[in-house]
Every structure is written in C-alpha cells, then in structure tokens.
Design a protein around this motif. Structure first.
Motif, PDB file in Angstrom:
ATOM      1  N   GLU A   1       0.815  -1.219   0.000  1.00  0.00           N
ATOM      2  CA  GLU A   1       0.000   0.000   0.000  1.00  0.00           C
ATOM      3  C   GLU A   1       0.850   1.272   0.000  1.00  0.00           C
ATOM      4  O   GLU A   1       0.916   2.010   0.981  1.00  0.00           O
ATOM      5  CB  GLU A   1      -0.976   0.009   1.195  1.00  0.00           C
ATOM      6  N   ARG A  30      -3.282  -2.811  -7.847  1.00  0.00           N
ATOM      7  CA  ARG A  30      -4.577  -2.145  -7.657  1.00  0.00           C
ATOM      8  C   ARG A  30      -4.342  -0.787  -7.024  1.00  0.00           C
ATOM      9  O   ARG A  30      -3.373  -0.575  -6.288  1.00  0.00           O
ATOM     10  CB  ARG A  30      -5.528  -2.986  -6.806  1.00  0.00           C
ATOM     11  N   CYS A  31      -5.242   0.126  -7.331  1.00  0.00           N
ATOM     12  CA  CYS A  31      -5.186   1.488  -6.792  1.00  0.00           C
ATOM     13  C   CYS A  31      -6.469   1.731  -6.008  1.00  0.00           C
ATOM     14  O   CYS A  31      -7.575   1.501  -6.521  1.00  0.00           O
ATOM     15  CB  CYS A  31      -5.052   2.496  -7.929  1.00  0.00           C
ATOM     16  N   SER A  32      -6.330   2.191  -4.772  1.00  0.00           N
ATOM     17  CA  SER A  32      -7.481   2.455  -3.913  1.00  0.00           C
ATOM     18  C   SER A  32      -7.528   3.933  -3.561  1.00  0.00           C
ATOM     19  O   SER A  32      -6.515   4.520  -3.174  1.00  0.00           O
ATOM     20  CB  SER A  32      -7.378   1.629  -2.626  1.00  0.00           C
ATOM     21  N   ARG A  78     -13.334   3.880  -3.940  1.00  0.00           N
ATOM     22  CA  ARG A  78     -13.172   3.370  -5.303  1.00  0.00           C
ATOM     23  C   ARG A  78     -11.846   2.623  -5.448  1.00  0.00           C
ATOM     24  O   ARG A  78     -10.849   2.995  -4.834  1.00  0.00           O
ATOM     25  CB  ARG A  78     -13.253   4.503  -6.310  1.00  0.00           C
ATOM     26  N   GLU A  79     -11.852   1.603  -6.281  1.00  0.00           N
ATOM     27  CA  GLU A  79     -10.651   0.818  -6.495  1.00  0.00           C
ATOM     28  C   GLU A  79     -10.542   0.470  -7.979  1.00  0.00           C
ATOM     29  O   GLU A  79     -11.553   0.197  -8.643  1.00  0.00           O
ATOM     30  CB  GLU A  79     -10.685  -0.461  -5.656  1.00  0.00           C
ATOM     31  N   LYS A  91      -8.129  -1.669 -11.051  1.00  0.00           N
ATOM     32  CA  LYS A  91      -7.047  -2.573 -11.393  1.00  0.00           C
ATOM     33  C   LYS A  91      -6.016  -1.813 -12.220  1.00  0.00           C
ATOM     34  O   LYS A  91      -6.370  -1.108 -13.164  1.00  0.00           O
ATOM     35  CB  LYS A  91      -7.571  -3.766 -12.197  1.00  0.00           C
ATOM     36  N   CYS A 102      -4.255   8.448  -3.048  1.00  0.00           N
ATOM     37  CA  CYS A 102      -4.518   7.058  -3.422  1.00  0.00           C
ATOM     38  C   CYS A 102      -3.403   6.172  -2.891  1.00  0.00           C
ATOM     39  O   CYS A 102      -2.315   6.642  -2.531  1.00  0.00           O
ATOM     40  CB  CYS A 102      -4.655   6.911  -4.937  1.00  0.00           C
TER      41      CYS A 102
END
Length: 255
Positions: free
Chosen positions: A47, A70-72, A77-78, A80, A95
């Motif tokens: 992360e 993955r980006c959160s 929202r997330e 790929k 993010c």
C-alpha cells in the motif's frame, strides 16, 4: 532539445512526495510546465501512498508501463492497474497502490500545478478504451492515443503514441508542436531523433530515453520499426492537433 537516458539518471527522492524514489526525467529547471519521473514499485511495498505532498498543490498522474496491481482511493473506489493504464488525480485526491504481480510495477509519474484542487479530479483510462475513438488521432506515421485533453480539466495532455517510418518519410517523420512544450519518453523500439536541421541527433536507448522539446524544437523521428512513446504536452491539447512542420497546428484557446 534535452535528451536523458534512464540508465544515466541516478535514483533519488521524488521531491513532489516524501515516500517515493525514482529517476527524474523532466525537472523543474527544464521549465516544461510539468515534471516527470520513473519509479519502480515491488510487491513487498504494501500500500504505497501516491500523493504530491501535503504542502504542494500539484496534480499527480501515473502511467503503468509494466507490472500489475490495484489502486485504492479514499472514497472507496478501487481500480485494477495493468500495463497501459493511466491515472490522473487532483492534489486533493490521495490514493494507495499495491503491487500484485511478482514483476515490479514500472510507473511514469507526472506532476503539474493544480489551480483548482477538487476531490472530483479523477481520470482513469486504459489504452484499450481509447483505441478507435476520437481520442485516437492518426497523424499519418502513427497514432496518438490521448488520455487527457483540455476538457478533462488538467493543464497537460498525456498520450501513448506509436510511430513508424513510411514510404514518404525517408528523411524521418517531421514533428513540431510550435505552441506546446513536449516531452516524449520512449519505452519501446529503436531509432533516433534528428534536430537543428540535421546538426544534432540522438538514438533511443533500449531502457528508455526522454526527449524534451523545451524550445519547441522542430525535429525528425527516425524509428527502426514501430516505436512507442509516452508523450506529455503543456498546455493541454484540445484534441485534434497533429504534428506538422509548417507551424505546429494548435487550436489551444479556441472555444
């Protein structure tokens, strides 16, 4: 013209953030309207927060060259993250990216002034979404696939551009955006650039070469086969501009 090969640039802290280290390919001293870095993230970095820093009002943008993850976002929202996936965020948006592949994630990061910070300032697009649309501009010797345009409310345009020599380009592909500062980061292919009426030239390095048209330099691209470059323009393109040697077509500022 400024030429920087990735292999020649030392790894150093990215000044726009306190957590990243990478290779500075477009620096503030270049006066391009943006800065750019290549960073590499690995699976053991859990992360990683991507943000331009608490004291900097900078848009932050990321093009995934290789690797997966993955980006959160803070709002839940997330996305790929896969090769040829692009993300642009306002300075108000934070993010976190997690690498999920065994291979490292190679990111091309860009930063530019954010005059209107907003939590809604989020643009995410894959290359496959752009191909075949009006953002896929055929300029005769290749295609400029445009992730950002002026209407996206970011001050720069970022593209994936393919280029190749044709029957009518024996001397190279003529290129010139007279009204924009442009940096091209070649990530695939071989060839060279020629500028100053043939007095200067530089070859693409296989591990990546950044060409900065900091003086709006007219130039010829001479790829061997197909080459792929990530391009950034300041100010942003309206959408249908094309490279021409006759004056650098631009309708920037038009309604």
């Amino acid at each position: 013209m400024i030429v920087r090969n990735t292999v020649d640039v030392p790894i150093a802290p990215v000044p726009n953030t306190s957590v990243l280290r990478g290779k500075e390919l477009v620096s503030p001293a270049d006066e391009m309207g943006y800065t750019a870095y290549e960073i590499v993230l690995t699976r053991d970095q859990n992360e990683v927060e991507l943000h331009p820093g608490e004291c900097l009002a900078s848009n932050h943008m990321y093009y995934c060259i290789s690797g997966r993850g993955r980006c959160s976002l803070e709002d839940g929202r997330e996305f790929k993250v896969t090769p040829d996936f692009f993300m642009a965020f306002s300075s108000a948006v934070k993010c976190k990216v997690t690498v999920t592949s065994d291979d490292p994630m190679r990111l091309y990061c860009l930063y530019c002034q954010d005059d209107n910070p907003s939590k809604d300032g989020v643009v995410v697009r894959s290359l496959s979404e752009i191909i075949g649309t009006d953002r896929d501009v055929d300029f005769g010797s290749g295609h400029s696939r445009r992730f950002l345009l002026r209407d996206d409310s970011f001050p720069i345009t970022v593209t994936n551009t393919t280029i190749m020599m044709g029957d009518d380009t024996e001397k190279g592909v003529p290129m010139w955006y007279k009204h924009h500062k442009e940096a091209c980061y070649y990530i695939s292919g071989n060839g060279k650039y020629v500028w100053e009426e043939g007095k200067e030239e530089a070859e693409f390095h296989p591990k990546g070469t950044a060409f900065l048209m900091n003086k709006n330099d007219p130039h010829y691209a001479m790829p061997t086969g197909e080459a792929i470059t990530i391009c950034a323009f300041f100010p942003a393109l309206v959408g249908n501009e094309k490279h021409v040697f006759s004056g650098g077509y631009s309708v920037y500022g038009a309604s």
